[in-house]
Scaffold this motif. Structure first.
Motif, PDB file in Angstrom:
ATOM      1  N   LYS A 218     -50.386 -11.567 -66.501  1.00 44.95           N
ATOM      2  CA  LYS A 218     -51.716 -12.578 -67.126  1.00 44.95           C
ATOM      3  C   LYS A 218     -52.811 -12.299 -66.076  1.00 44.95           C
ATOM      4  N   TRP A 219     -52.496 -12.250 -64.970  1.00 45.68           N
ATOM      5  CA  TRP A 219     -53.775 -12.223 -64.007  1.00 45.68           C
ATOM      6  C   TRP A 219     -54.630 -11.019 -64.345  1.00 45.68           C
ATOM      7  N   PHE A 220     -54.235  -9.802 -64.604  1.00 44.11           N
ATOM      8  CA  PHE A 220     -54.991  -8.903 -65.043  1.00 44.11           C
ATOM      9  C   PHE A 220     -55.217  -8.499 -66.455  1.00 44.11           C
ATOM     10  N   SER A 221     -54.780  -9.492 -67.295  1.00 44.82           N
ATOM     11  CA  SER A 221     -55.010  -9.094 -68.638  1.00 44.82           C
ATOM     12  C   SER A 221     -54.439  -8.016 -69.359  1.00 44.82           C
ATOM     13  N   LEU A 222     -53.173  -7.507 -68.682  1.00 46.41           N
ATOM     14  CA  LEU A 222     -52.334  -6.375 -69.108  1.00 46.41           C
ATOM     15  C   LEU A 222     -51.188  -6.815 -70.147  1.00 46.41           C
ATOM     16  N   PRO A 223     -50.870  -5.901 -71.003  1.00 47.42           N
ATOM     17  CA  PRO A 223     -49.578  -5.872 -71.736  1.00 47.42           C
ATOM     18  C   PRO A 223     -48.365  -5.426 -70.969  1.00 47.42           C
ATOM     19  N   TRP A 224     -48.610  -4.898 -70.013  1.00 47.63           N
ATOM     20  CA  TRP A 224     -47.281  -4.592 -69.079  1.00 47.63           C
ATOM     21  C   TRP A 224     -47.789  -4.156 -67.531  1.00 47.63           C
ATOM     22  N   ILE A 225     -47.167  -4.320 -66.680  1.00 44.79           N
ATOM     23  CA  ILE A 225     -47.207  -3.862 -65.348  1.00 44.79           C
ATOM     24  C   ILE A 225     -45.957  -4.080 -64.464  1.00 44.79           C
ATOM     25  N   LYS A 226     -45.853  -2.975 -63.887  1.00 41.94           N
ATOM     26  CA  LYS A 226     -44.593  -2.817 -62.888  1.00 41.94           C
ATOM     27  C   LYS A 226     -45.184  -2.840 -61.389  1.00 41.94           C
ATOM     28  N   THR A 227     -44.051  -3.202 -60.607  1.00 43.16           N
ATOM     29  CA  THR A 227     -44.332  -2.794 -59.056  1.00 43.16           C
ATOM     30  C   THR A 227     -43.036  -1.999 -58.761  1.00 43.16           C
ATOM     31  N   ALA A 228     -43.504  -0.930 -58.113  1.00 44.29           N
ATOM     32  CA  ALA A 228     -42.414   0.075 -57.649  1.00 44.29           C
ATOM     33  C   ALA A 228     -42.355  -0.116 -56.084  1.00 44.29           C
ATOM     34  N   TYR A 229     -41.104   0.285 -55.342  1.00 43.99           N
ATOM     35  CA  TYR A 229     -40.970   0.136 -53.866  1.00 43.99           C
ATOM     36  C   TYR A 229     -40.370   1.496 -53.776  1.00 43.99           C
ATOM     37  N   TYR A 230     -41.102   2.320 -52.675  1.00 46.31           N
ATOM     38  CA  TYR A 230     -40.862   3.488 -52.230  1.00 46.31           C
ATOM     39  C   TYR A 230     -40.270   3.562 -50.906  1.00 46.31           C
ATOM     40  N   LEU A 231     -39.315   4.373 -50.405  1.00 43.18           N
ATOM     41  CA  LEU A 231     -38.921   4.487 -48.960  1.00 43.18           C
ATOM     42  C   LEU A 231     -39.388   5.707 -48.495  1.00 43.18           C
TER      43      LEU A 231
END
Length: 236
Positions: A218-231
């Motif tokens: 909603k913030w960026f007007s995107l149909p999908w967004i994910k956050t990925a966390y890498y070690l």
């Protein structure tokens, strides 16, 4: 108003320091800079980041006013943050009720804020001026919002600097964003996994992948967004 309006750009997807400063001030004036909270992903994966060790030296690139710094310092770790916008650092010390000492730091052409008897230090400077000659090397790096904020042309330079800042047994927990970059130029920028792997060129493990469409979409007007966390583990 779009999510981009707080950070006007001379070129889509590119940010310069004076533009970030304007964005901080605009958000502050509009009451959009509420106190931060300890990041759930950091607390969840802290054991992996520290390797179960205590009394570590942490680096926070582009730290802003992340309260995670105080939280880790309270656990006995030593924290060094680097931030280009002084206002964010002033807000941090105000919100955690610490009166810092402020000195010039000629080695980075900036300033140094310190509190908690030196357990928290924040350098005000261009991040790429910050080297291991300033504060030595680090056991751990918590990269939330830094790698995705820098200009994409600076990614290789950023990763190379990260490698010099980590101790031989050091680790970095990095948060990145994944979305369709044709719909939004960033920041935060889209970071494909294969590109990050190529840049890191070593030990990198995906520890969590979250669907953030409900809130960040909603913030960026995107149909999908994910956050990925890498070690990421040092390969020096």
């Amino acid at each position: 108003m779009s999510a981009m309006d707080d950070f006007p750009s001379e070129k889509p997807g590119v940010r310069k320091l004076h533009q970030w400063e304007k964005g901080w001030q605009k958000s502050k004036d509009a009451g959009k800079n509420p106190p931060f909270h300890v990041n759930g992903m950091l607390s969840k994966h802290l054991e992996q980041l520290t390797g179960g060790r205590s009394g570590l030296k942490f680096l926070f690139p582009l730290c802003g006013k992340a309260v995670d710094m105080k939280w880790l310092a309270d656990q006995g770790h030593t924290i060094v943050g680097v931030e280009g916008v002084e206002d964010g650092v002033q807000q941090f010390f105000q919100e955690v009720a610490i009166q810092p000492t402020v000195t010039d730091e000629p080695s980075v052409n900036g300033k140094l804020y310190q509190g908690m008897e030196g357990r928290i230090s924040i350098c005000i400077c261009d991040y790429f001026n910050f080297t291991s000659a300033v504060k030595g090397q680090f056991d751990a790096i918590w990269d939330r919002g830094a790698f995705v904020a820098i200009n994409e042309v600076d990614r290789e330079r950023y990763i190379q600097l990260m490698k010099t800042l980590l101790k031989p047994d050091g680790r970095c927990l990095m948060e990145v964003m994944n979305y369709d970059p044709s719909l939004f130029p960033g920041p935060p920028h889209n970071v494909p996994e294969d590109e990050l792997k190529q840049l890191v060129g070593g030990d990198m493990t995906l520890v969590e992948n979250l669907d953030r469409t409900e809130d960040m979409g909603k913030w960026f007007s995107l149909p999908w967004i994910k956050t990925a966390y890498y070690l990421i583990k040092a390969t020096n």
